[in-house]
Design a protein around this motif. Structure first.
Motif, short mmCIF file in Angstrom:
data_model
loop_
_atom_site.label_atom_id
_atom_site.label_comp_id
_atom_site.label_asym_id
_atom_site.label_seq_id
_atom_site.Cartn_x
_atom_site.Cartn_y
_atom_site.Cartn_z
N ASP A 1 0.84 -1.21 0.00
CA ASP A 1 0.00 0.00 0.00
C ASP A 1 0.87 1.26 0.00
OD1 ASP A 1 -2.14 -1.69 0.24
OD2 ASP A 1 -2.79 -0.99 2.21
N ASN A 2 1.85 1.28 0.90
CA ASN A 2 2.65 2.49 1.05
C ASN A 2 3.51 2.79 -0.17
OD1 ASN A 2 1.69 3.21 3.57
ND2 ASN A 2 3.25 2.04 4.69
N VAL A 3 4.08 1.76 -0.79
CA VAL A 3 4.94 2.04 -1.96
C VAL A 3 4.08 2.52 -3.13
CG1 VAL A 3 6.84 0.53 -1.27
CG2 VAL A 3 5.02 -0.39 -2.74
N ALA B 1 12.15 0.05 1.21
CA ALA B 1 11.44 -0.83 2.15
C ALA B 1 12.11 -2.20 2.27
CB ALA B 1 9.99 -1.01 1.68
N GLY B 2 13.15 -2.46 1.48
CA GLY B 2 13.84 -3.74 1.58
C GLY B 2 13.19 -4.85 0.76
N GLU C 1 9.82 -2.54 10.79
CA GLU C 1 10.64 -1.46 10.25
C GLU C 1 10.31 -1.22 8.78
OE1 GLU C 1 14.80 -1.81 11.18
OE2 GLU C 1 15.26 -0.04 9.95
N MET C 2 10.01 -2.29 8.04
CA MET C 2 9.61 -2.12 6.63
C MET C 2 8.38 -1.22 6.53
SD MET C 2 9.93 -6.03 5.21
CE MET C 2 9.49 -5.69 3.50
N SER D 1 8.43 2.49 4.87
CA SER D 1 7.60 2.77 3.68
C SER D 1 6.60 3.88 3.98
CB SER D 1 6.89 1.50 3.20
OG SER D 1 6.01 1.00 4.19
N GLN D 2 6.11 3.93 5.23
CA GLN D 2 5.18 4.98 5.63
C GLN D 2 5.87 6.34 5.62
OE1 GLN D 2 1.94 4.85 6.31
NE2 GLN D 2 1.80 7.01 6.93
#
Lengths: 294, 294
Positions: free
Chosen positions: A117-119, A231-232, B85-86, B90-91
């Motif tokens: 969602d965030n990306v 985000a990895g 943490e991801m 991302s947030q």
């Protein structure tokens, strides 16, 4: 009523033959040009044109909606960092992105959907021509659908590699060790299919022009790639050639949406490898222009 | 030798007229199509084609260099973060980018050049078709050159607004309050002109095909925009229409480079304003595809 001599018959016949050859010529020449274009630029997808359909616009000028809304202009609020922090932030950002690689070996481990969602929210902050936001991100997680996508892409990619791309392109790709087998389409837990909307619709149903839609959506994809790296997660930027219309139909997307990119997203598999490529150094991509003085 | 009756003369004349009309028709029709295309897609720059020149490739097949090099494949090393943490990363990344706006009021205050180096290095990490890295970032700081760029762009943009773009596009842009006056080209301390290389050159001088060069460079621009925002600098994404060849000549860039974007970079001026636009919410840009079950 009049006398046709043999010579006149011959003259008229020659004229007739020439007429018919000539009237075909235009079409043939145009077909030839299209073929030459397709051969010279095999990466230009048949289904993927940056343009709204020309004839539609021409014939149906009243079907298009202009944006009449007036928008207030407000003060811009800016976050400014001290110079030292700007340098540090930009350096760290470069280092983060320099570790990004196109990864073709993706594990089947699930990823947190909040991150997806965030990306995609980040990608949606991209600028776009006249703020039309001409993008649709379709997220596919279901194994059966992923497999159907794989089947369509492998079928078309086999034709691409064997026929459409030609030996020069296939040779240029040899170092990547790619072929038409795309296992990551099954293994990656998430596929993001990025569609560009070649036009939009206003509230009244009339069409809205989407200026520079392909460039805008590509910019959004650049931000999406950076967000995934941040985000990895890993991905590989793919542009499945001539699969667009079949995938569009499979996913039930409307005709104004064209597939621009497909990103399989996940964690790298344990034995993931990448080609040992380097990037051009800064002085090969950045040039300072100084005024010539005599 | 033979007898031409008046009727035959008339018949032959009609045939001749038809032949000449027909032989012109193809050219006229093609011109008409090109004109219709230009009118329907006025944002497609005349100088900006995604393709290597078709006829060059066709006529000079031996002038093109394939990439024969074999590249080792190495294990991919990945930085993985804990799930929490991801999500946090991302947030935060989304929040950072959601504050980015296209800013057209840029102060003349100088910016640290190390930051410009770093953001262009970040852009250079973008993926590209067959790893061709088909981008050139030209950085202009010199006030005289910036002013020459402004003069070229304002001259062409005035024609764009008054003639080339047409009333529909001009109306669609009204909410941005833009016109052909581009003061930021003088005031911004740095202009970054982004060129796409429609083909490259191998070490032996032969040409290299740059697959998907426009999409690749647009992705790099997306990363560049994110990097500028991360560093606390502002810009506005511009695609100066039909200014490319004049700016290319001014800056002494070779013919295989076409201007894709121009980014004026700096700090916002104190009284900078932006149109009060909103972005589409996530559920309008992201769709989940679920398999239909009966």
């Amino acid at each position: 009523m009049f006398l046709l001599t043999p010579v006149l018959v011959a003259l008229v016949s020659i004229l007739m033959v020439w007429i018919f050859k000539n009237s075909d010529g235009g079409t043939e020449r145009r077909k030839g040009e299209a073929r030459a274009q397709a051969e010279a630029c095999p990466w230009v997808d048949e289904d993927l044109k940056d343009c709204t359909d020309v004839h539609q616009v021409e014939e149906d000028a009243n079907g298009w909606q202009e944006s009449e809304e007036d928008v207030e202009h407000i003060p811009f609020s800016h976050t400014r960092y001290p110079e030292r922090e700007m340098v540090r932030r930009s350096q760290e950002y470069y280092e983060l992105l320099s570790k990004r690689r196109s990864v073709r070996f993706i594990s089947n481990e699930q990823v947190p959907m909040e991150v997806i969602d965030n990306v995609i929210k980040a990608a949606g902050t991209a600028p776009s021509g006249a703020h039309t936001e001409p993008w649709t991100f379709v997220v596919v997680k279901d194994p059966d659908t992923k497999h159907q996508i794989r089947e369509i892409i492998e079928e078309e990619e086999e034709i691409n590699y064997l026929k459409r791309m030609g030996p020069r392109w296939v040779t240029d790709l040899r170092k990547f060790r790619t072929n038409w087998i795309k296992e990551y389409l099954d293994t990656a837990p998430v596929l993001i299919l990025v569609f560009k909307q070649v036009h939009g619709f206003a509230a009244n149903g009339k069409k809205k022009i989407h200026y520079y839609n392909e460039i805008s959506v590509s910019i959004a994809c650049g931000i999406l790639l950076a967000a995934l790296q941040n985000a990895g997660l890993v991905t590989v930027t793919t542009t499945p050639l001539n699969c667009g219309s079949r995938l569009r139909v499979l996913l039930g997307r409307p005709a104004n949406e064209k597939l621009l990119m497909l990103l399989p997203v996940g964690y790298p598999s344990e034995d993931a490898t990448v080609p040992d490529l380097t990037r051009k150094p800064l002085d090969q991509i950045m040039l300072f222009y100084f005024l010539k003085t005599s």
